[in-house]
Design a protein around this motif. Structure first.
Motif, PDB file in Angstrom:
ATOM      1  N   PRO A 110      43.130  41.792  58.282  1.00 42.53           N
ATOM      2  CA  PRO A 110      44.198  42.633  58.827  1.00 42.53           C
ATOM      3  C   PRO A 110      45.204  42.988  57.726  1.00 42.53           C
ATOM      4  N   ASN A 111      45.841  44.136  57.859  1.00 38.72           N
ATOM      5  CA  ASN A 111      46.778  44.609  56.835  1.00 38.72           C
ATOM      6  C   ASN A 111      47.859  43.588  56.502  1.00 38.72           C
ATOM      7  N   GLY A 112      48.319  42.831  57.467  1.00 35.89           N
ATOM      8  CA  GLY A 112      49.396  41.879  57.250  1.00 35.89           C
ATOM      9  C   GLY A 112      49.031  40.696  56.369  1.00 35.89           C
ATOM     10  N   VAL A 113      47.759  40.522  56.053  1.00 31.67           N
ATOM     11  CA  VAL A 113      47.315  39.406  55.216  1.00 31.67           C
ATOM     12  C   VAL A 113      47.565  39.695  53.736  1.00 31.67           C
ATOM     13  N   PHE A 114      47.433  40.936  53.324  1.00 30.64           N
ATOM     14  CA  PHE A 114      47.437  41.267  51.901  1.00 30.64           C
ATOM     15  C   PHE A 114      48.754  40.938  51.195  1.00 30.64           C
ATOM     16  N   GLY A 115      49.872  41.301  51.776  1.00 33.70           N
ATOM     17  CA  GLY A 115      51.166  41.054  51.131  1.00 33.70           C
ATOM     18  C   GLY A 115      51.427  39.587  50.859  1.00 33.70           C
ATOM     19  N   PRO A 116      51.312  38.716  51.864  1.00 26.74           N
ATOM     20  CA  PRO A 116      51.537  37.295  51.612  1.00 26.74           C
ATOM     21  C   PRO A 116      50.535  36.688  50.614  1.00 26.74           C
ATOM     22  N   VAL A 117      49.264  37.080  50.727  1.00 31.44           N
ATOM     23  CA  VAL A 117      48.267  36.534  49.799  1.00 31.44           C
ATOM     24  C   VAL A 117      48.608  36.938  48.369  1.00 31.44           C
ATOM     25  N   TRP A 118      48.887  38.223  48.154  1.00 32.39           N
ATOM     26  CA  TRP A 118      49.209  38.669  46.793  1.00 32.39           C
ATOM     27  C   TRP A 118      50.482  38.025  46.274  1.00 32.39           C
ATOM     28  N   THR A 119      51.460  37.813  47.127  1.00 38.22           N
ATOM     29  CA  THR A 119      52.691  37.159  46.680  1.00 38.22           C
ATOM     30  C   THR A 119      52.401  35.748  46.179  1.00 38.22           C
ATOM     31  N   ILE A 120      51.603  35.007  46.925  1.00 38.39           N
ATOM     32  CA  ILE A 120      51.234  33.651  46.508  1.00 38.39           C
ATOM     33  C   ILE A 120      50.445  33.696  45.204  1.00 38.39           C
ATOM     34  N   LEU A 121      49.525  34.650  45.094  1.00 35.46           N
ATOM     35  CA  LEU A 121      48.721  34.752  43.875  1.00 35.46           C
ATOM     36  C   LEU A 121      49.592  35.109  42.669  1.00 35.46           C
ATOM     37  N   TYR A 122      50.544  36.030  42.842  1.00 29.69           N
ATOM     38  CA  TYR A 122      51.429  36.391  41.735  1.00 29.69           C
ATOM     39  C   TYR A 122      52.279  35.207  41.299  1.00 29.69           C
ATOM     40  N   ILE A 123      52.730  34.407  42.234  1.00 25.65           N
ATOM     41  CA  ILE A 123      53.503  33.213  41.867  1.00 25.65           C
ATOM     42  C   ILE A 123      52.617  32.244  41.076  1.00 25.65           C
ATOM     43  N   GLY A 124      51.391  32.041  41.527  1.00 27.82           N
ATOM     44  CA  GLY A 124      50.458  31.186  40.792  1.00 27.82           C
ATOM     45  C   GLY A 124      50.167  31.716  39.396  1.00 27.82           C
ATOM     46  N   MET A 125      50.005  33.029  39.270  1.00 26.68           N
ATOM     47  CA  MET A 125      49.767  33.640  37.960  1.00 26.68           C
ATOM     48  C   MET A 125      50.953  33.392  37.028  1.00 26.68           C
ATOM     49  N   ALA A 126      52.147  33.528  37.566  1.00 27.39           N
ATOM     50  CA  ALA A 126      53.359  33.340  36.763  1.00 27.39           C
ATOM     51  C   ALA A 126      53.498  31.883  36.314  1.00 27.39           C
ATOM     52  N   VAL A 127      53.284  30.957  37.226  1.00 28.97           N
ATOM     53  CA  VAL A 127      53.397  29.537  36.880  1.00 28.97           C
ATOM     54  C   VAL A 127      52.341  29.167  35.840  1.00 28.97           C
ATOM     55  N   ALA A 128      51.123  29.688  35.993  1.00 23.74           N
ATOM     56  CA  ALA A 128      50.056  29.409  35.026  1.00 23.74           C
ATOM     57  C   ALA A 128      50.452  29.915  33.635  1.00 23.74           C
ATOM     58  N   ALA A 129      50.935  31.137  33.551  1.00 25.83           N
ATOM     59  CA  ALA A 129      51.344  31.690  32.255  1.00 25.83           C
ATOM     60  C   ALA A 129      52.499  30.891  31.655  1.00 25.83           C
ATOM     61  N   TRP A 130      53.440  30.500  32.482  1.00 26.16           N
ATOM     62  CA  TRP A 130      54.578  29.701  32.010  1.00 26.16           C
ATOM     63  C   TRP A 130      54.108  28.368  31.437  1.00 26.16           C
ATOM     64  N   ARG A 131      53.138  27.740  32.113  1.00 28.65           N
ATOM     65  CA  ARG A 131      52.612  26.464  31.614  1.00 28.65           C
ATOM     66  C   ARG A 131      51.990  26.635  30.231  1.00 28.65           C
ATOM     67  N   ILE A 132      51.285  27.751  30.027  1.00 28.63           N
ATOM     68  CA  ILE A 132      50.700  28.016  28.703  1.00 28.63           C
ATOM     69  C   ILE A 132      51.799  28.284  27.688  1.00 28.63           C
ATOM     70  N   TRP A 133      52.773  29.081  28.055  1.00 26.67           N
ATOM     71  CA  TRP A 133      53.874  29.429  27.153  1.00 26.67           C
ATOM     72  C   TRP A 133      54.607  28.182  26.680  1.00 26.67           C
ATOM     73  N   ARG A 134      54.856  27.246  27.578  1.00 28.17           N
ATOM     74  CA  ARG A 134      55.636  26.067  27.197  1.00 28.17           C
ATOM     75  C   ARG A 134      54.810  25.061  26.397  1.00 28.17           C
ATOM     76  N   CYS A 135      53.481  25.246  26.355  1.00 21.35           N
ATOM     77  CA  CYS A 135      52.642  24.362  25.551  1.00 21.35           C
ATOM     78  C   CYS A 135      52.801  24.626  24.060  1.00 21.35           C
ATOM     79  N   GLY A 136      53.273  25.808  23.703  1.00 21.10           N
ATOM     80  CA  GLY A 136      53.359  26.147  22.293  1.00 21.10           C
ATOM     81  C   GLY A 136      51.999  26.525  21.747  1.00 21.10           C
ATOM     82  N   ASP A 137      51.826  26.376  20.475  1.00 14.94           N
ATOM     83  CA  ASP A 137      50.602  26.828  19.816  1.00 14.94           C
ATOM     84  C   ASP A 137      49.544  25.731  19.811  1.00 14.94           C
ATOM     85  N   VAL A 138      49.137  25.282  20.988  1.00 15.61           N
ATOM     86  CA  VAL A 138      48.109  24.257  21.110  1.00 15.61           C
ATOM     87  C   VAL A 138      46.773  24.859  20.694  1.00 15.61           C
ATOM     88  N   LEU A 139      46.140  24.266  19.730  1.00 15.10           N
ATOM     89  CA  LEU A 139      44.839  24.713  19.215  1.00 15.10           C
ATOM     90  C   LEU A 139      44.843  26.156  18.715  1.00 15.10           C
TER      91      LEU A 139
END
Length: 154
Positions: free
Chosen positions: A41-70
């Motif tokens: 249903p149309n109402g599923v897409f917005g919440p799912v994408w919002t959760i996915l975007y938050i996960g994408m942001a947290v994942a990138a932040w975790r990499i950023w704060r690791c510094g130049d690992v390897l």
């Protein structure tokens, strides 16, 4: 924490831009099309994408704060940026321009970039890689839907 806010702001900005391309076309175009089986249903897409975007942001932040690992973090974040840019193209093509055939090519590139980003992230931070797995699953599902819409409406 400013970096996390930046990553969140960037991903949610992409989501907002996609929403601007999508929302006006739902009732006037999308709802009138034959839908492939399993279309949520149309109402599923917005919440799912919002959760996915938050996960994408947290994942990138975790990499950023690791510094130049390897020596990999710059490459991993570059892949992340590319997948986000390609992600931003899909909704304007599919919903805004009503071009599912072109959107298929874009989402297939997106699938590959997300998979490559997961592998790059996982080498640096396992949790960051895992945070992107739901995104890959949803992107693959969206690929099925995109192909299905094209097939049923060509």
């Amino acid at each position: 924490m400013w970096a996390l806010a930046g990553f969140l702001g960037l991903t949610l900005l992409v989501g907002t831009v996609e929403g601007i391309a999508t929302i006006p076309n739902i009732k006037s175009w999308y709802d009138l099309l034959p839908h492939p089986p399993l279309t949520p249903p149309n109402g599923v897409f917005g919440p799912v994408w919002t959760i996915l975007y938050i996960g994408m942001a947290v994942a990138a932040w975790r990499i950023w704060r690791c510094g130049d690992v390897l020596g990999d973090h710059r490459r991993a974040l570059t892949l992340w940026g590319w997948q986000l840019a390609v992600n931003a193209l899909w909704a304007p093509l599919f919903f805004g321009l009503h071009r599912p055939a072109i959107a298929i090519g874009v989402i297939l590139v997106l699938d590959g970039l997300v998979a490559a980003t997961i592998l790059a992230f996982r080498r640096i931070d396992r949790i960051a890689g895992l945070l992107l797995m739901p995104y890959l699953a949803w992107s693959l599902f969206a690929s099925y839907l995109t192909v299905g819409f094209w097939w049923l409406n060509r």
